[in-house]
Design a protein around this motif. Structure first.
Motif, PDB file in Angstrom:
ATOM      1  N   VAL A 129      -0.932   5.867  -7.647  1.00 39.14           N
ATOM      2  CA  VAL A 129       0.066   4.644  -7.629  1.00 39.14           C
ATOM      3  C   VAL A 129       1.448   4.937  -7.784  1.00 39.14           C
ATOM      4  CG1 VAL A 129       0.296   2.192  -8.497  1.00 39.14           C
ATOM      5  CG2 VAL A 129      -1.760   2.682  -7.930  1.00 39.14           C
ATOM      6  N   GLY A 130       1.535   5.764  -9.141  1.00 38.57           N
ATOM      7  CA  GLY A 130       2.941   6.113  -9.404  1.00 38.57           C
ATOM      8  C   GLY A 130       3.522   6.793  -8.181  1.00 38.57           C
ATOM      9  N   GLU A 131       2.867   7.653  -7.454  1.00 40.14           N
ATOM     10  CA  GLU A 131       3.309   8.596  -6.289  1.00 40.14           C
ATOM     11  C   GLU A 131       3.753   7.558  -5.246  1.00 40.14           C
ATOM     12  OE1 GLU A 131       4.681  11.233  -5.730  1.00 40.14           O
ATOM     13  OE2 GLU A 131       4.135  11.515  -7.953  1.00 40.14           O
ATOM     14  N   THR A 132       3.122   6.575  -4.992  1.00 41.48           N
ATOM     15  CA  THR A 132       3.417   5.531  -3.956  1.00 41.48           C
ATOM     16  C   THR A 132       4.734   4.911  -4.281  1.00 41.48           C
ATOM     17  OG1 THR A 132       0.920   5.086  -3.680  1.00 41.48           O
ATOM     18  CG2 THR A 132       2.405   3.879  -2.303  1.00 41.48           C
ATOM     19  N   LEU A 133       4.775   4.362  -5.377  1.00 43.39           N
ATOM     20  CA  LEU A 133       5.940   3.699  -5.966  1.00 43.39           C
ATOM     21  C   LEU A 133       7.136   4.480  -5.909  1.00 43.39           C
ATOM     22  CD1 LEU A 133       4.448   1.549  -8.802  1.00 43.39           C
ATOM     23  CD2 LEU A 133       5.008   0.672  -6.612  1.00 43.39           C
ATOM     24  N   ARG A 134       6.942   5.672  -6.278  1.00 39.23           N
ATOM     25  CA  ARG A 134       8.024   6.644  -6.262  1.00 39.23           C
ATOM     26  C   ARG A 134       8.538   6.974  -4.716  1.00 39.23           C
ATOM     27  NH1 ARG A 134       5.862  10.221 -10.204  1.00 39.23           N
ATOM     28  NH2 ARG A 134       7.568  10.584 -11.934  1.00 39.23           N
ATOM     29  N   GLY A 135       7.639   6.926  -3.897  1.00 35.43           N
ATOM     30  CA  GLY A 135       8.151   7.179  -2.283  1.00 35.43           C
ATOM     31  C   GLY A 135       8.942   5.858  -1.902  1.00 35.43           C
ATOM     32  N   HIS A 136       8.391   4.605  -2.275  1.00 40.55           N
ATOM     33  CA  HIS A 136       9.286   3.170  -2.026  1.00 40.55           C
ATOM     34  C   HIS A 136      10.611   3.196  -2.762  1.00 40.55           C
ATOM     35  CE1 HIS A 136       5.673   1.675  -0.128  1.00 40.55           C
ATOM     36  NE2 HIS A 136       4.932   1.450  -1.247  1.00 40.55           N
ATOM     37  N   ALA A 137      10.497   3.902  -4.003  1.00 45.78           N
ATOM     38  CA  ALA A 137      11.944   3.938  -4.478  1.00 45.78           C
ATOM     39  C   ALA A 137      12.872   4.954  -3.776  1.00 45.78           C
ATOM     40  CB  ALA A 137      11.656   4.429  -6.138  1.00 45.78           C
ATOM     41  N   ARG A 138      12.297   5.987  -3.394  1.00 39.71           N
ATOM     42  CA  ARG A 138      13.100   6.908  -2.587  1.00 39.71           C
ATOM     43  C   ARG A 138      13.670   6.269  -1.234  1.00 39.71           C
ATOM     44  NH1 ARG A 138      10.488  12.703  -2.295  1.00 39.71           N
ATOM     45  NH2 ARG A 138       9.530  11.972  -4.159  1.00 39.71           N
ATOM     46  N   GLU A 139      12.883   5.258  -0.768  1.00 41.12           N
ATOM     47  CA  GLU A 139      13.345   4.587   0.577  1.00 41.12           C
ATOM     48  C   GLU A 139      14.607   4.076   0.265  1.00 41.12           C
ATOM     49  OE1 GLU A 139      10.033   2.415   1.688  1.00 41.12           O
ATOM     50  OE2 GLU A 139       8.637   4.006   2.159  1.00 41.12           O
ATOM     51  N   ARG A 140      14.786   3.291  -0.922  1.00 44.02           N
ATOM     52  CA  ARG A 140      15.903   2.404  -1.361  1.00 44.02           C
ATOM     53  C   ARG A 140      16.977   3.481  -2.074  1.00 44.02           C
ATOM     54  NH1 ARG A 140      15.306  -3.277  -0.960  1.00 44.02           N
ATOM     55  NH2 ARG A 140      13.466  -3.543   0.332  1.00 44.02           N
ATOM     56  N   GLY A 141      16.769   4.744  -2.046  1.00 41.13           N
ATOM     57  CA  GLY A 141      17.983   5.530  -2.483  1.00 41.13           C
ATOM     58  C   GLY A 141      17.970   5.917  -3.978  1.00 41.13           C
ATOM     59  N   PHE A 142      16.660   5.813  -4.728  1.00 40.06           N
ATOM     60  CA  PHE A 142      16.328   6.160  -5.948  1.00 40.06           C
ATOM     61  C   PHE A 142      15.563   7.252  -6.242  1.00 40.06           C
ATOM     62  CE2 PHE A 142      17.791   1.819  -6.163  1.00 40.06           C
ATOM     63  CZ  PHE A 142      18.824   1.439  -6.896  1.00 40.06           C
ATOM     64  N   ARG A 143      15.576   8.236  -7.257  1.00 40.27           N
ATOM     65  CA  ARG A 143      14.459   8.883  -7.544  1.00 40.27           C
ATOM     66  C   ARG A 143      14.016   8.495  -8.979  1.00 40.27           C
ATOM     67  NH1 ARG A 143      12.262  14.149  -6.997  1.00 40.27           N
ATOM     68  NH2 ARG A 143      13.275  13.930  -4.699  1.00 40.27           N
ATOM     69  N   LEU A 315       1.722 -12.206  -2.549  1.00 37.83           N
ATOM     70  CA  LEU A 315       1.915 -10.954  -2.758  1.00 37.83           C
ATOM     71  C   LEU A 315       2.127 -10.093  -1.055  1.00 37.83           C
ATOM     72  CD1 LEU A 315      -0.530  -9.999  -5.471  1.00 37.83           C
ATOM     73  CD2 LEU A 315       1.793 -10.062  -5.794  1.00 37.83           C
ATOM     74  N   ALA A 316       2.820  -9.073  -1.159  1.00 37.83           N
ATOM     75  CA  ALA A 316       2.978  -8.538   0.298  1.00 37.83           C
ATOM     76  C   ALA A 316       1.754  -7.840   0.269  1.00 37.83           C
ATOM     77  CB  ALA A 316       4.503  -7.850   0.141  1.00 37.83           C
ATOM     78  N   PRO A 317       1.301  -7.523   1.549  1.00 32.81           N
ATOM     79  CA  PRO A 317       0.378  -6.575   1.968  1.00 32.81           C
ATOM     80  C   PRO A 317       0.532  -5.160   0.986  1.00 32.81           C
ATOM     81  CG  PRO A 317       1.020  -7.123   4.119  1.00 32.81           C
ATOM     82  CD  PRO A 317       2.114  -7.766   2.982  1.00 32.81           C
ATOM     83  N   ARG A 318       1.542  -4.669   0.972  1.00 30.01           N
ATOM     84  CA  ARG A 318       1.709  -3.278   0.364  1.00 30.01           C
ATOM     85  C   ARG A 318       1.345  -3.545  -1.268  1.00 30.01           C
ATOM     86  NH1 ARG A 318       7.635  -0.777   1.710  1.00 30.01           N
ATOM     87  NH2 ARG A 318       7.008   0.485   3.170  1.00 30.01           N
ATOM     88  N   GLU A 319       1.873  -4.639  -1.766  1.00 34.08           N
ATOM     89  CA  GLU A 319       1.574  -5.090  -3.244  1.00 34.08           C
ATOM     90  C   GLU A 319       0.055  -5.312  -3.341  1.00 34.08           C
ATOM     91  OE1 GLU A 319       4.980  -6.792  -5.710  1.00 34.08           O
ATOM     92  OE2 GLU A 319       4.668  -8.124  -3.882  1.00 34.08           O
ATOM     93  N   ARG A 320      -0.469  -6.102  -2.435  1.00 33.38           N
ATOM     94  CA  ARG A 320      -1.975  -6.182  -2.891  1.00 33.38           C
ATOM     95  C   ARG A 320      -3.008  -4.987  -2.844  1.00 33.38           C
ATOM     96  NH1 ARG A 320      -3.516 -10.937  -3.596  1.00 33.38           N
ATOM     97  NH2 ARG A 320      -2.481 -12.593  -2.649  1.00 33.38           N
ATOM     98  N   ALA A 321      -2.471  -3.985  -1.942  1.00 36.26           N
ATOM     99  CA  ALA A 321      -2.973  -2.501  -1.889  1.00 36.26           C
ATOM    100  C   ALA A 321      -2.870  -1.985  -3.250  1.00 36.26           C
ATOM    101  CB  ALA A 321      -2.474  -1.711  -0.686  1.00 36.26           C
ATOM    102  N   LEU A 322      -1.669  -2.031  -3.624  1.00 32.74           N
ATOM    103  CA  LEU A 322      -1.222  -1.534  -5.013  1.00 32.74           C
ATOM    104  C   LEU A 322      -2.011  -2.186  -6.331  1.00 32.74           C
ATOM    105  CD1 LEU A 322       2.617  -0.797  -4.858  1.00 32.74           C
ATOM    106  CD2 LEU A 322       0.971   0.893  -5.019  1.00 32.74           C
ATOM    107  N   LEU A 323      -2.029  -3.195  -5.874  1.00 29.38           N
ATOM    108  CA  LEU A 323      -2.949  -4.243  -7.079  1.00 29.38           C
ATOM    109  C   LEU A 323      -4.378  -3.756  -7.014  1.00 29.38           C
ATOM    110  CD1 LEU A 323      -2.315  -6.419  -9.079  1.00 29.38           C
ATOM    111  CD2 LEU A 323      -2.940  -7.834  -7.491  1.00 29.38           C
ATOM    112  N   ARG A 324      -4.842  -3.637  -6.051  1.00 24.41           N
ATOM    113  CA  ARG A 324      -6.250  -3.267  -5.792  1.00 24.41           C
ATOM    114  C   ARG A 324      -6.606  -1.828  -6.431  1.00 24.41           C
ATOM    115  NH1 ARG A 324      -6.821  -5.755  -1.216  1.00 24.41           N
ATOM    116  NH2 ARG A 324      -6.269  -3.822   0.094  1.00 24.41           N
ATOM    117  N   SER A 325      -5.701  -0.847  -6.399  1.00 23.84           N
ATOM    118  CA  SER A 325      -5.775   0.486  -6.901  1.00 23.84           C
ATOM    119  C   SER A 325      -5.672   0.323  -8.425  1.00 23.84           C
ATOM    120  CB  SER A 325      -4.785   1.238  -6.512  1.00 23.84           C
ATOM    121  OG  SER A 325      -4.558   1.186  -4.930  1.00 23.84           O
ATOM    122  N   ILE A 326      -4.586  -0.382  -8.655  1.00 22.15           N
ATOM    123  CA  ILE A 326      -4.468  -0.621 -10.231  1.00 22.15           C
ATOM    124  C   ILE A 326      -5.756  -1.102 -10.986  1.00 22.15           C
ATOM    125  CG2 ILE A 326      -2.955  -1.742 -11.939  1.00 22.15           C
ATOM    126  CD1 ILE A 326      -0.763  -1.649 -10.235  1.00 22.15           C
TER     127      ILE A 326
END
Lengths: 332, 175
Positions: A129-143, A315-326
């Motif tokens: 989950v942490g890795e996926t969120l890192r990826g989304h942050a990178r799309e927005r210009g953050f590491r 919740l957006a589909p992306r968030e639902r998937a994350l929530l399930r993993s959490i």
């Protein structure tokens, strides 16, 4: 005519100046990274960043220096995150709620009662989950350099102690300016009000708000107990803080420095988590000693209200998937 | 010779029609934002007594205030209501005053231009960032900077071009 030219000249000046400045900066020998956060210097964020600075300076053999600016002196958390994109600040440690205004997927971590305990939270953030969120942050210009701990959060009140869930009804409670936090307190029956962190003490003092939420650590360190002497141990959320940098700035660095910074971020996060937990646990006794009225309302109705919130959330589909993993990571 | 003077004066006439139009739009918007701000804050204060949480009212009021302030800065410039220290200036001879005013104007224009330049980057950030309650993209707020400051610069130049005269004095005290 000459006057007109002069006027046109001064208007154009700021638009031309830019390039000479950046080459000058590039020429300087040591790279200075400026890091900001909103906690006091005796709080874990600061210690985490100092550890980061120590590792980076040591391993880069002085090629990189990190300056840490505590207590929000470089602006509110949102302003500092803006600073990353504007290039006026290099590193920020900010509560997840501030970062989720820039990276919407991080909003999943703003949900109340998401994690069973700290182990659950660390497992999730250090896992896929942490890795996926890192990826989304990178799309927005953050590491995201590290996921830090910002404490198990409880509720402080000015005049009325919270003995039960129902006592919260109608009270004006400050939350961070985070949609999910506002919704959570509305779901708990309170009136949520978003204020900047720097305004909380004064607002409690003047009665603009009836209460606020915090962890044992900042409740003590920011002296909120002076103006809100009732402290209800609810643990409505375990807060995540992100240590972030601009992705573009990181990519612009030489390969070896890049690696040093990423590695130091991960190690500083581990260091900070240990400190935050110790501080939260140790400070509860101190809170009792200074005469704060500590109460333990039954968390079950809070959880039920949170559960209803989960169901009503769009919740957006992306968030639902994350929530399930959490959620599934809680069973481990 | 005659024809160029004619086209110059018609260009000036067009320009003054245009600034008149801009002023009317800006005045209307300032009234609108100020009115909205008053209502939104009032609703929020009253709502507090009925335990209704109206957090969008506070945020939209803030947004309206930001726009109002930045647009009204230009209007205030037109009426020369901005604070300025002029003790020294008034002690100077007329001819020198004009040059000092020019230097002040240049400094102000440089600053406004710099601020507009900075706001372009901020608007780019505003495309990524959303507001906490209404979840509006933040460029909605940040766009007020180039527009408000641009209008400010326009009024600044117009005030400079207007020679100070007794007629103007009475005009500014007009209700």
């Amino acid at each position: 005519m000459a006057v007109t030219l002069l006027l046109v000249g001064v208007v154009l000046l700021p638009w031309l100046q830019l390039s000479s400045k950046t080459t000058e900066e590039a020429r300087s020998e040591t790279l200075v990274l400026r890091a900001g956060h909103s906690s006091n210097p005796d709080e874990p964020y600061h210690a985490g960043l100092l550890e980061f600075a120590r590792i980076v300076e040591e391993r880069s053999e002085g090629r990189v220096r990190v300056e840490v600016y505590p207590s929000g002196q470089l602006g509110s958390e949102r302003m500092m995150i803006e600073g990353l994109l504007l290039g006026t600040l290099d590193i920020v440690v900010a509560a997840n709620g501030s970062a989720s205004s820039f990276v919407p997927e991080l909003g999943v971590l703003d949900l109340p009662f998401l994690f069973e305990d700290r182990e659950h939270m660390y497992r999730v953030l250090d896992g896929p989950v942490g890795e996926t969120l890192r990826g989304h942050a990178r799309e927005r210009g953050f590491r995201i350099l590290g996921y830090l701990d910002a404490g198990v959060r409880h509720i402080m009140t000015r005049s009325r102690p919270l003995e039960r869930f129902e006592d919260l009804r109608g009270l004006k409670i400050r939350t961070m300016p985070v949609p999910r936090h506002l919704e959570a307190f509305d779901a708990f029956g309170a009136q949520a009000l978003a204020l900047n962190y720097g305004e909380v003490y004064g607002s409690l003092q003047t009665g603009l708000i009836d209460g606020a939420e915090a962890a044992n650590t900042n409740f003590t360190r920011k002296n909120f107990h002076e103006v809100a002497p009732n402290w209800a141990q609810v643990g409505w959320i375990i807060l995540v803080a992100n240590m972030m940098m601009s992705e573009a700035a990181l990519q612009a660095m030489p390969e070896d420095l890049h690696r040093i910074i990423v590695d130091a971020g991960a190690r500083a996060a581990q260091h900070e988590r240990v400190l935050y937990r110790e501080s939260d646990e140790a400070l509860l006794d101190r809170i009792r000693e200074i005469g704060v009225n500590v109460t333990y309302p039954d968390p079950a109705p809070f959880r039920r209200a949170a559960e209803r919130l989960y169901q009503s959330q769009d919740l957006a589909p992306r968030e639902r998937a994350l929530l399930r993993s959490i959620r599934s990571a809680a069973d481990l | 010779m005659n024809s160029t003077r004619f086209s110059l004066s018609s260009a000036a006439a067009m320009l003054s029609t245009l600034t008149g139009l801009i002023r009317r739009i800006v005045s209307f918007l300032v009234l609108l934002f100020f009115g909205y701000m008053l209502v939104a804050v009032l609703v929020q204060v009253v709502g507090r007594y009925f335990a209704v949480s109206i957090d969008w009212a506070a945020e939209s009021a803030t947004l309206a205030q930001i726009w109002m302030v930045l647009l009204a800065a230009g209007l205030a410039m037109r009426e020369q209501l901005h604070v300025r220290v002029e003790v020294l200036l008034h002690a100077m001879p007329r001819g020198v005053q004009r040059w000092v005013n020019l230097i002040v104007l240049m400094t102000c224009l440089w600053f406004l231009s710099l601020a507009v330049r900075g706001s372009i980057d901020l608007i780019a950030v505003g495309a990524v960032e959303t507001s906490p309650v209404l979840r509006l993209p933040m460029w909605v707020a940040y766009l007020s900077l180039p527009l408000g400051l641009g209008y400010f610069a326009l009024e600044l130049v117009l005030v400079f071009l207007q020679p100070p005269s007794p007629a103007r004095q009475s005009e500014s005290t007009r209700p």
